[in-house]
Motif scaffolding. Structure first.
Motif, mmCIF file in Angstrom:
data_model
loop_
_atom_site.group_PDB
_atom_site.id
_atom_site.type_symbol
_atom_site.label_atom_id
_atom_site.label_comp_id
_atom_site.label_asym_id
_atom_site.label_seq_id
_atom_site.Cartn_x
_atom_site.Cartn_y
_atom_site.Cartn_z
ATOM 1 N N UNK A 80 6.244 8.136 -10.112
ATOM 2 C CA UNK A 80 5.927 8.100 -11.539
ATOM 3 C C UNK A 80 5.828 9.525 -12.095
ATOM 4 N N UNK A 81 5.270 10.430 -11.254
ATOM 5 C CA UNK A 81 5.170 11.835 -11.685
ATOM 6 C C UNK A 81 6.563 12.417 -11.914
ATOM 7 N N UNK A 82 7.453 12.160 -10.930
ATOM 8 C CA UNK A 82 8.826 12.663 -11.054
ATOM 9 C C UNK A 82 9.515 12.007 -12.246
ATOM 10 N N UNK A 83 9.403 10.664 -12.334
ATOM 11 C CA UNK A 83 10.083 9.932 -13.408
ATOM 12 C C UNK A 83 9.561 10.375 -14.768
ATOM 13 N N UNK A 84 8.212 10.610 -14.839
ATOM 14 C CA UNK A 84 7.637 11.015 -16.111
ATOM 15 C C UNK A 84 8.058 12.409 -16.543
ATOM 16 N N UNK A 85 8.358 13.301 -15.588
ATOM 17 C CA UNK A 85 8.758 14.682 -15.927
ATOM 18 C C UNK A 85 10.253 14.832 -16.120
ATOM 19 N N UNK A 86 11.036 13.804 -15.764
ATOM 20 C CA UNK A 86 12.481 13.932 -15.868
ATOM 21 C C UNK A 86 12.931 14.043 -17.315
ATOM 22 N N UNK A 89 17.794 7.125 -9.916
ATOM 23 C CA UNK A 89 17.216 6.913 -8.589
ATOM 24 C C UNK A 89 15.723 6.664 -8.669
ATOM 25 N N UNK A 90 15.022 7.462 -9.509
ATOM 26 C CA UNK A 90 13.581 7.273 -9.669
ATOM 27 C C UNK A 90 13.280 5.890 -10.250
ATOM 28 N N UNK A 91 14.126 5.477 -11.224
ATOM 29 C CA UNK A 91 13.924 4.143 -11.821
ATOM 30 C C UNK A 91 14.156 3.053 -10.779
ATOM 31 N N UNK A 92 15.173 3.265 -9.910
ATOM 32 C CA UNK A 92 15.454 2.285 -8.841
ATOM 33 C C UNK A 92 14.279 2.182 -7.882
ATOM 34 N N UNK A 93 13.693 3.326 -7.533
ATOM 35 C CA UNK A 93 12.530 3.321 -6.653
ATOM 36 C C UNK A 93 11.378 2.577 -7.318
ATOM 37 N N UNK A 94 11.190 2.823 -8.630
ATOM 38 C CA UNK A 94 10.116 2.127 -9.339
ATOM 39 C C UNK A 94 10.325 0.620 -9.324
ATOM 40 N N UNK A 95 11.583 0.156 -9.518
ATOM 41 C CA UNK A 95 11.866 -1.290 -9.489
ATOM 42 C C UNK A 95 11.591 -1.885 -8.113
ATOM 43 N N UNK A 111 0.833 -1.214 0.000
ATOM 44 C CA UNK A 111 0.000 0.000 0.000
ATOM 45 C C UNK A 111 0.858 1.251 0.000
ATOM 46 N N UNK A 112 1.876 1.222 0.884
ATOM 47 C CA UNK A 112 2.791 2.367 0.937
ATOM 48 C C UNK A 112 3.498 2.534 -0.392
ATOM 49 N N UNK A 113 3.937 1.356 -0.953
ATOM 50 C CA UNK A 113 4.640 1.420 -2.235
ATOM 51 C C UNK A 113 3.734 1.993 -3.307
ATOM 52 N N UNK A 114 2.438 1.630 -3.247
ATOM 53 C CA UNK A 114 1.512 2.179 -4.233
ATOM 54 C C UNK A 114 1.406 3.691 -4.087
#
Length: 604
Positions: A359-365, A419-425, A349-352
């Motif tokens: 995703x917002x950060x990763x998408x705007x990078x 880092x954002x990609x690592x968090x997503x994984x 749940x927290x991960x969601x």
């Protein structure tokens, strides 16, 4: 003590049951001890019948032997008399024809006919009979019958007489000159023949027939003795046969009684023990195993049943205690799994929640990076077009170190993207790992499962442990990803424990994970470490429930057991452990591409 299912064989109690041997066991029981009941009956009655037949046969053989000896003696007497009569007749005929030659000299034709009777008939007969008598007295029958010495004495006394007589008669006949026939020649021939007739040799030849009269009379006496002996032996033969039949009947009756007693005695003993067990409920009693036939087998089986009942009664308490332990362990495992489920669900749940802003950060990078690239390009164009900017711009560029910002800003943005990609994984791994108790199979990417497990265990892997990946080109398999996560988690965790506890300082701690496709239908995953290895006696127990080498409170002994159950029973695969002390351990996980089930008796 391990509980055995009802359809399993009874445990051997040969070490607990003494085979009782009867102290009064006779020779018959010793002989028939190893026979079955049917064979005992056959043996007993066959032996009884055999004794009767053998006894009667022996009686017949003995009686026939004595009777045959008497008959042979009688036949020898007849043979002896026949030979003596033939010799006597041939001698008398020869002597008669020789004497008739004297008056027949005048008639040459009749003379030759008469002489031919001697040379062609009687002389060969005398020679033949004489040889037969010489051979006969040397036979075993003649020497064993202890005859009088009449015939040997006769043959010895007149040895060569018959041959000499025939030879001289032939010589005389050849010396006579009768052709042409004259009165003088006839007179001379008659005188010479008459002289030969009255010669000492001729008279000795005549005395043979006289001696034969005495010898023949003696042979007749021996024939009468042989005939009397034959009649007596015939009576003795009947008596021997009757006695042997009676003796055989007595022995056969005794053997039949012994056979019956040999069969019934063990039955009575076993029945008495069974009655005592029923009345006293004493399962410590044991039936004496007297024989090895069906009764002996029944007694052994009866003793095994008593032993088994006793063991089952003793096992009840231990089984109940073990069942309680198992239930408590299962309850503990359920609690752990439930806690893990709640924890993973909370983390998911927290991960969601984290996943949305990430995703917002990763998408705007990517757009931000493009904008920065555009600004840097504009700055570069400005430098080219305005080589001497105002002093205030130059001071501000020096203050902020514009060249460093221009060089470092793309790196900062790429680092933020990484880092954002690592968090997503990590979020994706937690979401995958949180799928517990899947009901249906689905396509599972084993490489993704392994990588997600390694990502979750990354905090432990950072402690100087190298992960070597040797991935092959493998397809997705049909299975349950959450269960396979649990398998990989248990095995890799154990490998990390082994490397952290003790390791050879000459080699860096290393875990090698390899995958490959075998036979187009199986995917094989090998997880190996270069730790201290597992002892052979321990390897045999690692998949057993509750078995662990870790200290109390650290390990439950259920990880590998559950992993084995997931791989074998849930996926129809194989889980094999190969280890050598001092060299490390390798777990081989074989999974079918299409889900299947192995037979229960498959050796893994």
């Amino acid at each position: 003590m391990a509980f055995q299912t009802p359809d399993s064989d009874f445990p051997s109690v040969s070490g607990d049951i003494a085979v009782v041997q009867s102290s009064r066991k006779g020779w018959f029981s010793k002989i028939t001890n190893g026979l079955s009941i049917g064979n005992k009956i056959k043996f007993g009655y066959s032996l009884a019948l055999g004794v009767g037949i053998v006894g009667t046969t022996i009686g017949l053989i003995l009686g026939d032997r004595y009777q045959q000896q008497a008959l042979q003696q009688q036949q020898n007497a007849f043979k002896e008399i026949n030979l003596l009569y033939r010799l006597q007749t041939s001698i008398l005929q020869t002597r008669t024809y020789q004497q008739q030659l004297i008056p027949l000299v005048a008639n040459l034709k009749l003379y030759k006919e008469e002489y031919a009777h001697i040379t062609n008939t009687h002389a060969p007969e005398i020679k033949q009979v004489w040889l037969e008598l010489q051979t006969y007295i040397k036979t075993t029958d003649y020497t064993n019958e202890k005859h009088r010495e009449n015939i040997p004495l006769l043959l010895k006394t007149y040895e060569g007489v018959t041959q000499t007589y025939i030879q001289q008669l032939e010589e005389l006949s050849q010396q006579l000159d009768l052709s042409p026939l004259t009165e003088i020649k006839i007179a001379i021939a008659q005188r010479r023949l008459l002289k030969f007739t009255n010669s000492e040799l001729a008279l000795k030849f005549d005395s043979i027939s006289d001696e034969l009269v005495t010898v023949i009379n003696t042979s007749y006496e021996e024939l009468q003795v042989a005939t009397t002996t034959f009649k007596t032996v015939a009576q003795i033969r009947i008596q021997i046969i009757v006695a042997s039949i009676l003796l055989s009947a007595v022995i056969a009756t005794l053997l039949a009684f012994l056979t019956s007693r040999t069969i019934t005695h063990p039955v009575k003993v076993l029945t008495n023990v069974a009655q005592r067990v029923t009345k006293e409920s004493n399962f410590d009693l044991q039936a004496p195993v007297i024989t090895t036939d069906e009764i002996g087998i029944l007694a052994t089986a009866f003793n095994q049943v008593l032993h088994r009942v006793k063991c089952l009664l003793e096992e009840q308490q231990a089984a109940a205690f073990r069942q309680q332990q198992m239930q408590e362990a299962q309850l503990l495992q359920s609690e752990k799994m439930s806690s893990l489920g709640r924890m993973v669900a909370g983390i998911a749940g927290i991960a969601h929640e984290i996943n949305n802003p990430v995703n917002f950060i990763y998408g705007n990078l990517d757009p931000a990076i493009e904008h920065v690239d555009d600004l840097l390009a504009l700055l570069q164009t400005y430098r080219q077009e305005v080589p001497s900017p105002p002093l205030a711009v130059q001071d501000h560029a020096t203050e902020i170190d514009a060249e460093f910002v221009e060089e470092d800003l793309p790196k900062v943005l790429q680092s933020m993207k990484f880092g954002a990609d690592r968090v997503r994984q990590i979020v994706l791994s937690l979401k995958n790992f949180s799928r517990l108790d899947e009901a249906e199979t689905h396509a599972v990417d084993l490489h993704e499962c392994i990588e997600s497990t390694l990502l979750i265990l990354n905090n432990r892997i950072k402690k100087g442990i190298t992960i070597e990946r040797c991935y092959g080109d493998i397809p997705n398999i049909e299975g349950f990803s959450s269960s396979l996560y649990q398998v990989f988690m248990n095995i890799i965790n154990n490998a990390l424990d082994a490397l952290e506890e003790e390791h050879n300082t000459q080699d860096k701690p290393r875990i090698t994970i390899a995958t490959e496709l075998q036979d187009k239908n199986w995917v094989v995953v090998r997880i190996a470490d270069n730790g201290s290895g597992i002892a052979p006696e321990t390897q045999e127990k690692i998949f057993e429930m509750f078995f662990t080498t870790k200290p109390t409170g650290v390990g439950t002994g259920m990880g590998l057991s559950i992993s084995h159950q997931i791989v074998v029973e849930k996926h129809g695969g194989r889980l094999i452990c190969k280890s050598e002390v001092g060299s490390g351990t390798e777990f081989t996980i074989s999974l079918p591409v299409q889900k299947q089930y192995l037979p229960k008796d498959t050796q893994l």
